[in-house]
Every structure is written in C-alpha cells, then in structure tokens.
Design an enzyme around this catalytic site. Structure first.
Site, PDB file in Angstrom:
ATOM      1  N   LYS A 117       7.366   8.643  -1.161  1.00  0.00           N
ATOM      2  CA  LYS A 117       8.180   8.139  -0.055  1.00  0.00           C
ATOM      3  C   LYS A 117       8.550   6.705  -0.394  1.00  0.00           C
ATOM      4  O   LYS A 117       7.745   5.780  -0.259  1.00  0.00           O
ATOM      5  CB  LYS A 117       7.421   8.205   1.269  1.00  0.00           C
ATOM      6  N   LYS A 316       1.150   8.587   5.026  1.00  0.00           N
ATOM      7  CA  LYS A 316       1.286   7.154   4.773  1.00  0.00           C
ATOM      8  C   LYS A 316       0.174   6.611   3.887  1.00  0.00           C
ATOM      9  O   LYS A 316      -0.985   6.985   4.021  1.00  0.00           O
ATOM     10  CB  LYS A 316       1.258   6.394   6.112  1.00  0.00           C
ATOM     11  N   CYS A 410      -6.829 -36.576  -5.655  1.00  0.00           N
ATOM     12  CA  CYS A 410      -7.360 -35.299  -6.123  1.00  0.00           C
ATOM     13  C   CYS A 410      -8.652 -34.951  -5.377  1.00  0.00           C
ATOM     14  O   CYS A 410      -9.567 -35.773  -5.313  1.00  0.00           O
ATOM     15  CB  CYS A 410      -7.636 -35.371  -7.623  1.00  0.00           C
ATOM     16  N   CYS A 428      -2.760 -34.035 -10.337  1.00  0.00           N
ATOM     17  CA  CYS A 428      -3.842 -35.008 -10.396  1.00  0.00           C
ATOM     18  C   CYS A 428      -3.690 -35.762 -11.704  1.00  0.00           C
ATOM     19  O   CYS A 428      -3.544 -35.166 -12.766  1.00  0.00           O
ATOM     20  CB  CYS A 428      -5.178 -34.270 -10.338  1.00  0.00           C
TER      21      CYS A 428
HETATM   22  O1  D41 Z   1      11.566   8.729  -0.162  1.00  0.00           O
HETATM   23  C1  D41 Z   1      11.797   8.773   1.051  1.00  0.00           C
HETATM   24  N1  D41 Z   1      11.817   7.664   1.753  1.00  0.00           N
HETATM   25  C2  D41 Z   1      12.086  10.064   1.735  1.00  0.00           C
HETATM   26  C3  D41 Z   1      12.647  10.035   2.992  1.00  0.00           C
HETATM   27  C4  D41 Z   1      11.786  11.298   1.127  1.00  0.00           C
HETATM   28  N2  D41 Z   1      11.252  11.377  -0.104  1.00  0.00           N
HETATM   29  N3  D41 Z   1      12.061  12.452   1.785  1.00  0.00           N
HETATM   30  C5  D41 Z   1      12.604  12.434   3.019  1.00  0.00           C
HETATM   31  N4  D41 Z   1      12.856  13.618   3.612  1.00  0.00           N
HETATM   32  C6  D41 Z   1      13.383  13.648   4.827  1.00  0.00           C
HETATM   33  C7  D41 Z   1      13.641  14.969   5.466  1.00  0.00           C
HETATM   34  C8  D41 Z   1      12.487  15.902   5.249  1.00  0.00           C
HETATM   35  C9  D41 Z   1      13.874  14.814   6.927  1.00  0.00           C
HETATM   36  C10 D41 Z   1      14.863  15.578   4.840  1.00  0.00           C
HETATM   37  C11 D41 Z   1      12.921  11.218   3.675  1.00  0.00           C
HETATM   38  C12 D41 Z   1      13.504  11.315   4.964  1.00  0.00           C
HETATM   39  N5  D41 Z   1      13.713  12.541   5.512  1.00  0.00           N
HETATM   40  C13 D41 Z   1      13.886  10.162   5.781  1.00  0.00           C
HETATM   41  N6  D41 Z   1      14.129   8.944   5.374  1.00  0.00           N
HETATM   42  C14 D41 Z   1      14.445   8.204   6.435  1.00  0.00           C
HETATM   43  C15 D41 Z   1      14.410   8.961   7.544  1.00  0.00           C
HETATM   44  C16 D41 Z   1      14.065  10.202   7.142  1.00  0.00           C
END
Ligand code: D41
Length: 680
Positions: A117, A316, A410, A428
């Site tokens: 992500k 996350k 210093c 210094c």
């Molecule tokens: O790499 C990402 N930020 C990322 C965002 C990702 N790898 N996959 C994503 N897949 C989706 C869906 C499943 C809804 C098609 C996303 C996002 N959405 C996303 N990024 C921002 C809002 C949603």
C-alpha cells in the site's frame, strides 16, 4: 506543408526508440543505454519537430510538458466509482476479514493477491485506443479533478500503451508517489530557493500533482504504480487481480514487483511480516499492505458496503510519523567542532523502533521549525535514516516556553562558539583542546576506513580521554600496557588484542593516513587525490595554496583547510610522532603524464566520476575501484569538471548539484551496465 516521407519515417523511428528507452528506464528500471544517448535522440526529434511542426503529435516523447498553465482544475466524474479501502490493524482483524469472506462465498479457502500500500495519491488514468486521454484524482470517489497535464509529465506513465489490439477504453488505477531520493532532492532545492519545505513524500507528491503549471510538476520526481482498473471496454480482462496486474504490465504500465498470491490468512500475515522486515530498504514510503480476493468472480459475489469493497482490506504497518514531546534540547559537539542540537524525546515507537532522540541539524533548522523544550512534535523515521522532527503542534505548546538558542560557549570545553557568515553550522573553537572533538578525532582515526584499529571503540576512547591518558592520536601508540589494563572491561586478552591491532595498523597507505588525520573537508576521495597528486607526505605538507588547488577536487576552501592544518605546529608534531612510532606506507608514484600513456586500455581516462547515495549490489568502494581500473578519476565533490555522477538511493545534494550543472547522471543499473560494457 508537405513533409517528405523520409522525414516522417525518421521521426517515427525516433519516437519509437525514445519510447522504448523510456520504458526500459522508468518502467523496467533497466536502462540499456546511457542517458546521453537518450538525450541525443531526444534532441534530434525536437529539431525535426521544430523544422516540421506538423510532425508533432500529442503522444510524442517531446510533448510531456508544454501545455499552458491552468487557472483551476476542472471536475471529472469517474465512469466507475473509485472505492475506498477498509483498514485492519491486528492479526484478528485479518482472520475476521477472511472468515467473513469465506462465509459469504461458501468456500473453504480463498486465494488473495497481496500487494504494497503505497503512501501516495490514488489516480485514474483513462486510455482510449491506447492513448492517455485523461488523468483524474480520486477526489471523493465519484468526482475528482482533471490533472491530465500534470500526469503527462510523469515519465513512467506511458502517453501511449504498448502493443497491438489496444482496447477502445481502458481505465487504470494506481498510486502516484515520490520516492525518498526524489523527496530529499526536492526539499533541498526548495530550501535553496527559500521555498516551502514538504513534511513527507506524500505531501510533496500531493503538492506536485496539484500544481496548476505542469512545468512545475515536470520538475518533481513523481512515480506511479498500478493497482487496478476502472472502466474497461472492448477487451476481456483475465479472471484474477494478479493476472490483471500482469496484463497491465504488458501494456507498458508500471506495476510493483512486490505483489504475491497467497492462499490463506496465514499467507497474508507472512507477507505482512516479510514487507515489514524490508520496509526500511524500500526506496519509497508504504503505510501498509493490501489483500485482495484474487478471483474477480468472487469479488463480484462479495460486492461492497458503503463504498468499501468486502473483498479487499488494507493491513496497516506501524506509522512512520508519530507525536511525542521534547524533553530537552541538547547540544552535541562533532569531530570538527560543529554543534548539533538534538531533541531528547519522550520515548515513542516509530515504524516499529523506539526513538528517544531526533536530530535538529542546526540553529537555522530549529529556528525555522521553532522547536522548543516542552513542545509536542511530529517525528518521522523512514528508510534507515536518523529520526527527524517534522513539525511542531503549536496548539499544544505549553505556556512559558522559550525559543531555543545554541550556546555561545561550548557545552563541553567552554571555548568560544563561532558561526561563520554564510555557513549553517556553529563551531566550538576549542579544536583538540575540546574533549568532545578529541574523542571524535580519535574515533575517526581508528575507524575502519581510516587506520582500521580493531577493538578501539567509542567506549574505550571515552575512557582514555576522560582519564587524561590520550591527548593526541599519537598517544595511542605509546600508552603503556599497564595503563590499558587499568581500564574498565580491559582484561589481558583484550589488551593484547588491542595492542596487536594497533601494531598492525601501522602499516597503512598514504590515502588512509591522510584521511585518518581528519583534516576538514578531506574525505576519502580527496585524500586519494592528494596522495596521487603529491606522491609523498613532505611534498603535500610543503604545498602552498595554489599548488593544492591544482589537485582534482580541491577548491579554495578545501585548500585553505589543508594548508592551515599542516601549518599548525601541533599537527606537525603529531605527524612526526606517528612516524616515529612506526607508521609507514609505501609511497605512491606522483601523477605524471606517463600514466595516461596507458589510456588505450583505459576507456574512462580523463573522466571524473562522483559516487553518491547508497548502492545496493556493490559497495561504493568497489564501484570506485572498478571505475578507477578503467582509468576514471573518482572524486568526492561535484563541480563543472565532473563528467558523471553515479546516484544511488537517497542521493542528496550532490545529485541536485549535478542536475543543476547538467552533468550526466547514472543510477546503479546504469553504472552496472557501463562497467559491464567497458570491462568487456
Ligand atoms: O497502493 C495503494 N495505495 C493501493 C490503494 C492499493 N495497492 N490498492 C488499492 N485498492 C483499492 C481498491 C481495492 C478499492 C480497488 C488502493 C485503493 N483502493 C485506494 N487508494 C485510495 C483509496 C482507495
């Protein structure tokens, strides 16, 4: 105007060749030609297009930037809404997600596509018959802003898809982001211009994408990875998400290499752990991983609730930016006397690591951010860099705080602190009278790349300095055995080992010795240049300012530092004593015209290279050695005389300077390519 067929053909060929090189460079990350070759063809095409403007087509490589600035962005309705992603934080969250999906699908096991992500901005790219016709931000998911002009400047985004049978409509979704190196470069450039500093790569990417003038966006190093599709017409997609990513890659679109298919929630969790472990090595920020039910038929069955699909979830990672409070601001004294303010923090986890302090760099930086003791601050730790204070939450500032000011004496030796006009750092003036500077000088002297004295670490140096046993580096070699034995954690065995290491270190090389002396502005590369140029120490010690400046790399400031160093009686005495205790090296031949006679076998003779940033496949040393073997001079600083800068990851000011000076820049892949070609 009638354009001759031959010209039409030539333009067509140039466009194709440039597209291919661009694809290799930006999408495959595997260039096959040096940048200069690309630039040469690019200029040829530009010239042709200038002569015959009718040749110009919107998807020409020359047409990425060119549109006139906008007054405002226009709104775009997404043909297919851009959904949002639900978040998961724990193992149970993932197990629940999987269980719910299995129940709805009435399946025993589900295949998931796991991917990074990226911490950037989601956009939609619309290709019609293979041409990029529109790019829009996600906005609220149903309406976004038209950022086509800006997105066209992102080099890894094809203006035209590759391949035959291009579909009438193909919308591609993905994340626009900035990598760490680009972020640092951008901020360095912003700072130099006195412009706004971005807190993190995400903000920098967002700010860049929202420029009304695409020329500005073009200067920002934005990148893109696909993660899905929107509206698709006239082409059959594969059955799965993972195959679709491969399908998009086939069109020349950039897809992350880090995606995997797994078959269980445990597979998802293993992927998570693997990515967590490599996060610091990634060249860009990620804020999690995403698991997607792989089969589209299953995605369809699962559907979505309030705009978030039931078939995907973001897992996350620990945040890389967190809030904490500043307990104190301490001042550290470095080897050259530079005072660095350091924020002592209430301990806090950032990206899985407990952080207790963060550098504040210098007074100007503290003043700009106005960091005070008692403040609540955002700190950021990304990649394997030192944690930094990003910003202060002014609304949480307690009453009665005071702006921080570096002391004018210093904190270690009470010598005067001086800040040279135009320099960021305060120093210094105590020199080696200052115990802090002495400790650091000793540490530097003993370090692996200098005299390489094994076992002489920070703790031991603290002790010998604090006990007044060692005042100069030469004392290390004359300190009697009993004195070493009297120190903490120094048994007979350790002392024998250390004495042997000290003895071994005496046989060294002139470059190492020069570097070990710790002359200001003389790093390894300059030390090598000096050794090569003068061949022996007495010649260097006698050199005047003009002679010093004849050395590659050495400008007036560096020359001044070297000259002043050897002029000091104390330094002369230390060098004398070091030679008396037996430090020796074999003298190198000074530079002469003779050496360039071998230029035939040395294709890089006369070329100066600078290495900067982190290389992954080889060390900088190895790279330098191989370049030198080919005849190149490897220098430590970028100037007009530099021919090429090799920029690894996290390259900073040297890269920026090279760009400003229009010097050829190679990345690691380019360097490897070059070495492979020339080494034959
Ligand atoms: O790499 C990402 N930020 C990322 C965002 C990702 N790898 N996959 C994503 N897949 C989706 C869906 C499943 C809804 C098609 C996303 C996002 N959405 C996303 N990024 C921002 C809002 C949603």
């Amino acid at each position: 105007m009638n354009i001759p067929d031959s010209i039409q053909q030539q333009a067509q060929q140039l466009r194709q060749q440039l597209e291919q090189y661009q694809y290799e460079y930006y999408v495959l990350d595997a260039p096959t030609v040096p940048d200069s070759e690309y630039d040469r063809l690019f200029q040829q095409l530009q010239q042709l297009e200038a002569e015959y403007p009718d040749l110009i087509r919107p998807d020409s490589p020359t047409q990425r930037v060119g549109a006139t600035p906008l007054a405002a962005f226009t709104e775009v309705a997404h043909a297919v809404p851009m959904l949002s992603l639900g978040n998961a934080f724990t193992t149970e969250d993932i197990q629940d997600f999987d269980r719910r999906a299995r129940e709805r699908l009435e399946q025993r096991q589900i295949e998931y596509a796991a991917e990074l992500k990226l911490d950037g901005l989601a956009i939609n790219l619309r290709y019609e018959k293979g041409q990029l016709v529109q790019a829009a931000t996600r906005g609220d998911g149903s309406h976004g802003e038209d950022v086509t002009q800006n997105v066209r400047t992102i080099q890894s985004i094809p203006l035209k898809l590759r391949g035959e049978n291009l579909p009438p409509v193909l919308e591609v979704r993905g994340e626009v982001f900035m990598n760490h190196a680009g972020f640092r470069q951008l901020n360095a450039a912003q700072e130099a211009k006195g412009d706004r500093i971005f807190a993190n790569p995400r903000n920098a990417a967002a700010g860049s994408l929202r420029q009304l003038d695409a020329k500005m966006t073009a200067r920002r190093p934005l990148q893109f990875f696909c993660y899905g599709v929107g509206e698709v017409q006239g082409v059959e997609l594969p059955d799965t998400h993972s195959a679709t990513l491969a399908f998009l890659a086939n069109f020349g679109l950039p897809v992350s290499r880090h995606s995997e298919v797994v078959t269980s929630p445990q597979g998802c969790l293993n992927y998570y752990q693997k990515i967590l472990a490599m996060r610091d090595q990634l060249p860009f920020d990620i804020d999690g991983v995403v698991y997607k039910v792989n089969r589209f038929a299953d995605q369809q069955t699962l559907g979505f609730v309030s705009r978030a699909p039931r078939w995907a979830i973001a897992h996350k990672l620990p945040p890389q930016e967190v809030l904490t409070t500043v307990l104190a601001i301490e001042v550290q004294v470095g080897r050259t006397g530079a005072l660095t303010p350091v924020a002592r923090l209430k301990p806090v986890e950032v990206g899985g690591v407990t952080v207790t302090n963060a550098t504040l760099h210098n007074q100007a930086e503290v003043t700009r951010k106005d960091v005070r003791v008692g403040d609540t601050v955002t700190i950021r730790r990304a990649g394997d860099v030192i944690p930094e204070v990003v910003s202060v939450m002014l609304e949480r500032r307690p009453p009665d705080t005071e702006p921080f000011q570096l002391p004018d004496r210093c904190p270690v030796c009470d010598s005067e602190v001086v800040r040279v006009e135009g320099e960021a750092v305060a120093r210094c003036e105590g020199s080696l009278k200052c115990p802090a500077q002495r400790k650091q000088a000793l540490q530097h002297f003993a370090s692996r790349r200098a005299m390489d004295i094994e076992g002489l670490g920070e703790k031991l140096i603290e002790q010998v300095v604090d006990h007044g046993l060692v005042n100069s580096v030469a004392d290390l070699f004359t300190l009697p055995r009993e004195q070493w034995l009297g120190l903490e954690r120094m048994g007979k065995k350790s002392v024998d080992k250390l004495l042997a290491a000290l003895n071994d270190s005496k046989q060294t090389t002139l470059p190492r010795f020069l570097y070990a002396l710790g002359i200001r502005e003389v790093g390894e590369a300059t030390a090598r240049q000096l050794a090569q140029h003068f061949g022996n120490l007495p010649a260097l010690m006698k050199a005047d300012l003009d002679t010093l400046q004849k050395v590659q790399d050495v400008g007036p400031i560096v020359a001044q530092h070297i000259h002043a160093f050897f002029l000091q009686a104390r330094n002369q005495e230390v060098i004398q004593r070091l030679q008396t205790v037996g430090i020796t090296w074999t003298e190198a031949e000074p530079n002469s015209e003779q050496s360039s006679a071998e230029a035939g076998a040395q294709p890089l003779a006369g070329k100066t290279f600078v290495l900067t940033g982190t290389l992954n496949g080889l060390t900088r040393d190895q790279a330098a050695e191989r370049l030198q073997a080919l005849g190149a001079t490897v220098s430590g600083s970028v100037s007009k005389k530099t021919h090429c800068v090799v920029a690894g990851e996290k390259a900073g000011s040297k890269l920026t300077k090279a760009q400003d000076l229009g010097i050829d820049i190679l990345d690691e892949a380019g360097l490897v390519q070059l070495l492979a070609e020339l080494e034959g």
